[in-house]
Design a protein around this motif. Structure first.
Motif, mmCIF file in Angstrom:
data_model
loop_
_atom_site.group_PDB
_atom_site.id
_atom_site.type_symbol
_atom_site.label_atom_id
_atom_site.label_comp_id
_atom_site.label_asym_id
_atom_site.label_seq_id
_atom_site.Cartn_x
_atom_site.Cartn_y
_atom_site.Cartn_z
ATOM 1 N N SER A 57 0.831 -1.199 0.000
ATOM 2 C CA SER A 57 0.000 0.000 0.000
ATOM 3 C C SER A 57 0.865 1.248 0.000
ATOM 4 N N GLN A 79 -2.862 0.252 -4.942
ATOM 5 C CA GLN A 79 -1.618 -0.321 -4.432
ATOM 6 C C GLN A 79 -0.509 -0.133 -5.463
ATOM 7 N N GLU A 86 -4.478 -0.451 -10.404
ATOM 8 C CA GLU A 86 -5.775 0.215 -10.462
ATOM 9 C C GLU A 86 -6.455 0.323 -9.101
ATOM 10 N N ASN A 87 -6.120 -0.582 -8.171
ATOM 11 C CA ASN A 87 -6.738 -0.542 -6.844
ATOM 12 C C ASN A 87 -6.026 0.405 -5.879
#
Length: 350
Positions: free
Chosen positions: A136, A165, A162-163
């Motif tokens: 993260s 991370q 894309e998330n």
């Protein structure tokens, strides 16, 4: 008095039965044999005894201390043998009558260097930790005193998913998790945090003879009371001398890293050109190997450790560059090339 020593011995015997790994065993050792341990604490009650009683009781405590040390050492040997047996039992079965394959492969030079470094640091009491390559933003930056929009992020342009991370740009991303994992043992039992965590890192940058977008590092940290720069220099000099089997010329330069204060760049004299200057060292005669320094108080706080009571050092050892120095690889890109002609030169027979 003999009842006290006998009771402690029985308690230790029962406690050792439930110990299942080296970390637990060291915690038991500190609990009983440490400076403030239970066995040492027996001596505090001697002030009210007669001279003859002190002599007898002191002898009993010394005998208990020796027996406890032997019991703990035997348990350590038992755990070691159990681990060896576990590895043997987990080995796959193979047909000993099948013909040998003479064209077997070899380990990658970075793997060889990493295993050698792990062995050296284990001998100095460090544990080896593994950590994810996908982390993260908090792990890679914010927990390391690099908030959003901090200019230091420009030095580590990396790959985001894309998330939200990202592929970690430095092994330092594991620091926060390591501190939280071992802080209770540090605070409650006085067991220093000593850990290394090797891994692959990623940065979006142009490649040349000494820079790659994918490379390997080995992070190391030590946290305890009264840790100083001299401790850092000792461990690094010891490691480099073991790796290269000779005394290595090093220098410390001031360097800025938000997660250490003060921060340094540890350079070694280029072993490819002997310090004369070449493309691998940018014709300077020196190769940057190890950013390091004293852990910043804010980083310790984020890990749940009081910087007023504890200090520590951290270093990021470049395993890829260390492999280049050890094996005389002039271009860092050769290590990720997949060229069998280049990589087949290395074996694990060293």
């Amino acid at each position: 008095m003999a009842e006290q020593t006998m009771k402690l011995k029985q308690e230790l015997t029962e406690k050792l039965k439930s110990v299942s790994d080296a970390i637990q065993l060291d915690q038991v050792r500190v609990e009983y044999l440490g400076k403030n341990g239970l066995i040492t604490g027996l001596l505090k009650g001697m002030k009210d005894l007669s001279i003859e009683e002190k002599k007898t009781f002191g002898q009993e405590v010394n005998e208990l201390k020796n027996e406890a040390a032997e019991m703990i050492a035997n348990k350590g040997e038992e755990l070691k043998n159990a681990e060896i047996l576990k590895e043997i039992n987990s080995m796959p079965e193979f047909d000993v009558s099948s013909p040998a394959k003479l064209d077997r492969g070899s380990y990658h030079p970075i793997t060889l260097v990493q295993r050698q470094c792990e062995k050296i640091f284990k001998s100095m009491g460090f544990t080896v930790e593994d950590y994810s390559e996908v982390v993260s933003d908090y792990e890679c930056f914010e927990s390391l005193n690099i908030p959003k929009h901090h200019p230091a992020r420009d030095m580590q342009d990396t790959y985001y998913l894309e998330n939200g991370q990202l592929l970690k740009s430095q092994t330092s991303a594991a620091q926060n998790a390591i501190y939280k994992k071992y802080k209770d043992a540090l605070i409650n039992d006085g067991v220093p945090i000593k850990a290394i965590f090797p891994g692959r890192c990623f940065r979006n940058e142009a490649t040349d003879a000494c820079h790659e977008n994918t490379f390997f590092q080995m992070e190391g940290v030590m946290v305890d009371k009264n840790i100083s720069i001299s401790n850092l220099i000792f461990f690094m000099k010891t490691m480099l001398s073991e790796v290269f089997q000779k005394d290595i010329k090093v220098r410390l330069r001031p360097g800025f890293f938000p997660f250490v204060e003060p921060g340094f760049e540890l350079d070694i004299s280029c072993l490819i050109c002997g310090g004369d200057g070449c493309p691998s060292c940018k014709h300077s005669g020196w190769l940057e190997l190890c950013p390091c320094g004293m852990i910043h108080p804010e980083v310790l706080k984020a890990g749940g450790i009081d910087p007023e009571e504890y200090t520590g050092f951290a270093f990021g050892l470049g395993l890829t560059r260390l492999a280049m120095m050890k094996y005389g690889v002039k271009d860092i890109r050769d290590l990720n090339s997949g060229s069998l002609r280049s990589l087949s030169q290395f074996t694990d027979d060293e």
